[in-house]
Scaffold this motif. Structure first.
Motif, PDB file in Angstrom:
ATOM      1  N   ARG A  97     -16.775   9.698 -11.502  1.00 58.51           N
ATOM      2  CA  ARG A  97     -18.058   9.340 -11.090  1.00 58.51           C
ATOM      3  C   ARG A  97     -18.044   8.700  -9.689  1.00 58.51           C
ATOM      4  N   ILE A  98     -18.686   9.363  -8.766  1.00 57.08           N
ATOM      5  CA  ILE A  98     -18.884   8.507  -7.496  1.00 57.08           C
ATOM      6  C   ILE A  98     -20.111   8.316  -7.100  1.00 57.08           C
ATOM      7  N   THR A  99     -20.515   7.068  -6.707  1.00 56.03           N
ATOM      8  CA  THR A  99     -21.845   6.683  -6.300  1.00 56.03           C
ATOM      9  C   THR A  99     -22.203   6.087  -5.062  1.00 56.03           C
ATOM     10  N   ASP A 100     -21.170   5.954  -4.377  1.00 56.35           N
ATOM     11  CA  ASP A 100     -21.376   5.337  -3.237  1.00 56.35           C
ATOM     12  C   ASP A 100     -21.561   6.478  -2.076  1.00 56.35           C
ATOM     13  N   PRO A 101     -22.808   6.085  -1.450  1.00 55.49           N
ATOM     14  CA  PRO A 101     -23.182   6.984  -0.424  1.00 55.49           C
ATOM     15  C   PRO A 101     -22.261   7.298   0.833  1.00 55.49           C
ATOM     16  N   ALA A 102     -21.353   6.039   0.959  1.00 57.69           N
ATOM     17  CA  ALA A 102     -20.183   6.179   2.165  1.00 57.69           C
ATOM     18  C   ALA A 102     -19.097   6.989   1.700  1.00 57.69           C
ATOM     19  N   VAL A 103     -18.952   7.386   0.561  1.00 51.97           N
ATOM     20  CA  VAL A 103     -18.049   8.276   0.128  1.00 51.97           C
ATOM     21  C   VAL A 103     -18.424   9.675   0.284  1.00 51.97           C
TER      22      VAL A 103
END
Length: 518
Positions: free
Chosen positions: A395-401
């Motif tokens: 799960r990726i939630t960071d907009p920067a990623v």
């Protein structure tokens, strides 16, 4: 895990363009003689009740192919939630083409996705291997993983009309307003899935569950050990099955390997680079043709291509059936054609038509990828894709990623740069309401029999190196194939098909360094 397999055989697509009435009976033993896992005894020892396949058809193409009297279909019952085997159940649908001779067992197929229907895929493979030792020695089994195709409960988040609307261009860029627009669309998809499918299903459709279903299918088919052919995402299923049930493996062919341990950022970037290589190869071939819409200089092909497709944002092209082809659908059609060089001629035609203001061919390619039939109905492959991927991936939630992914994506795949700048918009998985159920990691397996991994050097979707890594991790034989397409087993390349047949029938693996050319 952004991988897909071409839904129809490429040659057939190119040519086209120039609730079930069976039951299962649960028992307490195991048909194949191996012990049932504790708590699941009632699901092992099932005896499928085979019957006509027509009631299992969910698309117009299925209705045609399932009419073949040589095919029969059935369902097998599995727990919806393996942590609560006494609770709700799911039905896994499967299609069979019986062995014509001295039967070894069953050969189970998965065509990829995640979300692709093995039942729909089965008839084309059966036709392709007719009269061969594989058809003689194996019952060919195409199965629909839980939530997919004819299996129930189905993943059905959107109506056909909503699918058409989703394919229309979202006029968004990397600005805060553009990001908000895309994320609102992501959240709407999530909300529809929760409302129409249910959290209990969404939480239990990942590869973790498919692997356990597959062992119940193996047992229901009467096989002591599993013989399996998985393409693309299907290699992930095969590798995870090997981890969970190594003693139950007879033979695994893993074609177009997904790297199960790769970071999602690197995976996305590698796949983008793969499609750029496929585009470059197409452009070089196109430049030798007198009718190439990209011109005669391959070095200028990206600029020529973008000049052709970017105007579709503001001026869509007529399709001819009342629809219009926008930029997003045009890119979907192009990517579909880049999965195999057998579709390059179709792509050339589509780009030539586009210069004259027609989006007909590119729309047909996009429809093939999206699973849209001529009558406007859709299969559920692409609805199932994110639902399964969201519980399979980290799960990726960071907009920067996501901004990093989009930035790097445009750098390595300039043909897909829409000129609107990178965006930090998050896809549905960032808002998914249930946690991931599969940990990304290379498989660690002891006592596994010989396995065959196939990897194509110019595969745009699953890079060649992923197959090398998977073969090394499993101690498998690697068959390298020179060519430009995504997966190759049983597609009519004699060198490959002969190696696959010898392995599946006689368990004879290719020699070290073995290679073929498409």
């Amino acid at each position: 895990m952004d991988v897909r397999r071409v839904a129809a055989p490429a040659a057939a697509l190119a040519l086209a363009l120039v609730a079930g009435c069976t039951t299962t009976v649960a028992g307490t033993g195991t048909a194949a003689g191996s012990p049932a896992p504790a708590g699941l005894e009632s699901f092992y020892g099932q005896e499928p009740s085979w019957g006509p396949c027509a009631p299992f058809a969910v698309t117009a193409d299925d209705r045609d192919s399932y009419a073949d009297p040589a095919l029969d279909c059935a369902t097998v019952t599995v727990p919806l939630d393996y942590a609560r085997p006494d609770g709700d159940t799911a039905e896994i649908a499967m299609l069979r083409k019986r062995a014509t001779g001295d039967r070894i067992g069953s050969l189970l197929l998965n065509p990829g996705g995640p979300g692709a229907s093995g039942m729909s895929f089965g008839p084309s493979i059966a036709a392709g291997i007719a009269g061969t030792p594989l058809a003689e020695r194996f019952d060919l089994i195409g199965f629909d993983p839980r939530g997919v195709g004819a299996s129930e409960p189905a993943i059905d988040c959107e109506t056909d009309t909503e699918r058409d609307e989703e394919r229309a261009d979202i006029d968004a860029d990397g600005s805060p307003a553009g990001v908000a627009l895309v994320e609102a669309d992501s959240q709407e998809f999530v909300d529809r899935c929760v409302e129409r499918v249910g959290l209990d299903v969404l939480a239990n459709v990942g590869t973790r569950e498919v692997v356990r279903d597959l062992d119940i299918l193996r047992d229901a088919l009467g096989d002591r050990q599993l013989t399996f052919l998985g393409y693309s995402y299907g290699t992930f299923i095969g590798a995870k099955y090997a981890e969970a049930f190594p003693a139950n493996v007879r033979a695994l062919v893993l074609d177009g390997a997904v790297d199960p341990a790769q970071d999602p950022v690197e995976s996305s970037v590698d796949q983008a680079a793969g499609f750029q290589l496929a585009f470059d190869a197409f452009a070089a071939d196109c430049a030798t043709r007198p009718d190439c819409a990209l011109g005669t200089d391959p070095a200028a092909a990206v600029d020529a291509f973008r000049a052709l497709v970017l105007p579709l944002y503001d001026t869509p092209a007529a399709v001819g059936d009342g629809r219009q082809l926008g930029y997003a659908d045009a890119m979907t059609g192009v990517v579909q054609a880049l999965y195999s060089d057998q579709l390059w001629e179709v792509l050339r035609l589509g780009l030539t038509e586009l210069t004259a203001g027609s989006g007909r061919v590119l729309a047909l390619l996009a429809d093939s990828y999206e699973g849209r039939a001529e009558d406007g109905t859709y299969d559920n492959d692409l609805e199932a894709f994110p639902v399964i991927a969201c519980v399979d991936d980290r799960r990726i939630t960071d907009p920067a990623v996501y901004l990093e992914i989009d930035t790097r994506y445009r750098e390595v795949a300039p043909f897909r740069d829409d000129g609107r700048g990178p965006s930090a918009a998050r896809p549905p998985c960032a808002f998914w309401p249930v946690p991931p159920t599969t940990e990304p990691a290379l498989p660690v397996v002891d006592g596994l029999p010989p396995v065959l991994v196939i990897s194509v050097t110019g595969d745009p979707a699953t890079p060649y190196e992923a197959g090398v890594r998977l073969a090394d991790q499993l101690g498998a034989a690697l068959l390298s194939v020179e060519g430009n397409q995504h997966t190759v087993a049983l597609t009519g390349v004699p060198c490959v098909d002969d190696a696959v047949t010898r392995y599946l029938v006689d368990l004879e693996i290719p020699a070290d360094g073995a290679s073929c050319t498409i």
